[in-house]
Motif scaffolding. Structure first.
Motif, short mmCIF file in Angstrom:
data_model
loop_
_atom_site.label_atom_id
_atom_site.label_comp_id
_atom_site.label_asym_id
_atom_site.label_seq_id
_atom_site.Cartn_x
_atom_site.Cartn_y
_atom_site.Cartn_z
N MET A 2 -9.44 50.81 29.34
CA MET A 2 -10.12 51.94 29.90
C MET A 2 -10.09 53.13 28.93
SD MET A 2 -11.70 52.53 32.60
CE MET A 2 -12.38 53.81 33.55
N LEU A 3 -9.00 53.28 28.23
CA LEU A 3 -8.89 54.39 27.28
C LEU A 3 -9.95 54.28 26.18
CD1 LEU A 3 -7.31 56.87 26.35
CD2 LEU A 3 -5.84 55.33 25.07
N MET A 4 -10.22 53.08 25.72
CA MET A 4 -11.23 52.88 24.67
C MET A 4 -12.62 53.29 25.16
SD MET A 4 -9.76 51.64 21.98
CE MET A 4 -10.52 50.37 21.05
N ILE A 5 -12.93 53.00 26.42
CA ILE A 5 -14.24 53.34 26.98
C ILE A 5 -14.37 54.86 27.11
CG2 ILE A 5 -15.70 53.17 29.03
CD1 ILE A 5 -14.54 50.34 29.39
N ILE A 6 -13.32 55.53 27.55
CA ILE A 6 -13.35 56.98 27.69
C ILE A 6 -13.51 57.64 26.32
CG2 ILE A 6 -11.98 59.00 28.32
CD1 ILE A 6 -10.74 57.23 30.55
N LEU A 7 -12.77 57.18 25.34
CA LEU A 7 -12.87 57.73 23.99
C LEU A 7 -14.26 57.51 23.40
CD1 LEU A 7 -11.58 59.09 21.56
CD2 LEU A 7 -10.78 56.85 20.84
N ALA A 8 -14.81 56.31 23.58
CA ALA A 8 -16.15 56.01 23.08
C ALA A 8 -17.20 56.88 23.75
CB ALA A 8 -16.46 54.53 23.30
N SER A 9 -17.03 57.14 25.04
CA SER A 9 -17.96 57.99 25.77
C SER A 9 -17.91 59.43 25.26
CB SER A 9 -17.62 57.95 27.27
OG SER A 9 -18.46 58.81 27.98
N LEU A 10 -16.71 59.94 25.00
CA LEU A 10 -16.58 61.30 24.46
C LEU A 10 -17.20 61.40 23.06
CD1 LEU A 10 -12.98 62.30 25.52
CD2 LEU A 10 -15.11 63.35 26.29
N LEU A 11 -16.97 60.42 22.24
CA LEU A 11 -17.52 60.45 20.88
C LEU A 11 -19.04 60.33 20.89
CD1 LEU A 11 -14.93 58.29 18.96
CD2 LEU A 11 -15.24 60.76 18.84
N HIS A 12 -19.57 59.53 21.81
CA HIS A 12 -21.01 59.31 21.88
C HIS A 12 -21.75 60.50 22.51
CE1 HIS A 12 -24.79 57.19 22.25
NE2 HIS A 12 -24.84 57.56 23.52
N SER A 13 -21.16 61.14 23.50
CA SER A 13 -21.86 62.16 24.28
C SER A 13 -21.85 63.54 23.64
CB SER A 13 -21.24 62.28 25.67
OG SER A 13 -21.38 61.06 26.36
N PHE A 14 -20.98 63.80 22.69
CA PHE A 14 -20.85 65.13 22.11
C PHE A 14 -20.95 65.08 20.59
CE2 PHE A 14 -18.56 65.37 26.13
CZ PHE A 14 -19.07 66.53 26.67
N ASP A 15 -21.44 66.19 20.03
CA ASP A 15 -21.37 66.41 18.59
C ASP A 15 -20.11 67.23 18.35
OD1 ASP A 15 -23.67 65.09 17.72
OD2 ASP A 15 -24.92 66.81 18.22
N TRP A 16 -19.28 66.80 17.43
CA TRP A 16 -18.00 67.46 17.17
C TRP A 16 -18.07 68.21 15.85
CZ3 TRP A 16 -14.34 67.26 20.90
CH2 TRP A 16 -14.53 66.33 21.91
N SER A 17 -17.53 69.42 15.84
CA SER A 17 -17.50 70.23 14.61
C SER A 17 -16.21 71.03 14.56
CB SER A 17 -18.71 71.16 14.55
OG SER A 17 -18.67 72.07 15.63
N ILE A 18 -15.89 71.54 13.38
CA ILE A 18 -14.73 72.42 13.24
C ILE A 18 -15.24 73.86 13.28
CG2 ILE A 18 -13.33 70.75 12.00
CD1 ILE A 18 -14.05 72.12 9.42
N PRO A 19 -14.38 74.82 13.63
CA PRO A 19 -14.83 76.23 13.69
C PRO A 19 -15.37 76.71 12.35
CG PRO A 19 -12.67 75.98 14.71
CD PRO A 19 -12.99 74.67 14.06
N LYS A 20 -16.32 77.62 12.42
CA LYS A 20 -16.94 78.17 11.20
C LYS A 20 -15.89 78.87 10.35
CE LYS A 20 -21.67 78.84 12.63
NZ LYS A 20 -22.77 79.78 12.78
N GLY A 21 -16.00 78.67 9.07
CA GLY A 21 -15.10 79.34 8.13
C GLY A 21 -13.79 78.63 7.91
N GLU A 22 -13.52 77.55 8.64
CA GLU A 22 -12.27 76.82 8.46
C GLU A 22 -12.53 75.52 7.70
OE1 GLU A 22 -9.58 76.11 11.60
OE2 GLU A 22 -9.92 78.06 12.53
#
Length: 54
Positions: free
Chosen positions: A1-21
């Motif tokens: 179940m953990l793998m499905i939740i992680l895959a869903s989070l990775l697929h549904s969102f674009d991830w970025s780091i804060p500007k300037g860091e």
């Protein structure tokens, strides 16, 4: 179940780091290797339909 939740989070969102860091790859030595500075990631919606996130 953990793998499905992680895959869903990775697929549904674009991830970025804060500007300037930069992503710091240095490590701190102890019993287990840890990052010297924790990674902060900001999610932003990738899909247009908001009902898909509920």
């Amino acid at each position: 179940m953990l793998m499905i939740i992680l895959a869903s989070l990775l697929h549904s969102f674009d991830w970025s780091i804060p500007k300037g860091e930069k992503h710091d790859l240095t490590e701190m030595f102890s019993i287990a290797l840890k990052k010297r500075k924790p990674l902060i990631a900001i999610p932003s919606q990738r899909l247009k339909d908001v009902s898909l996130y509920m």
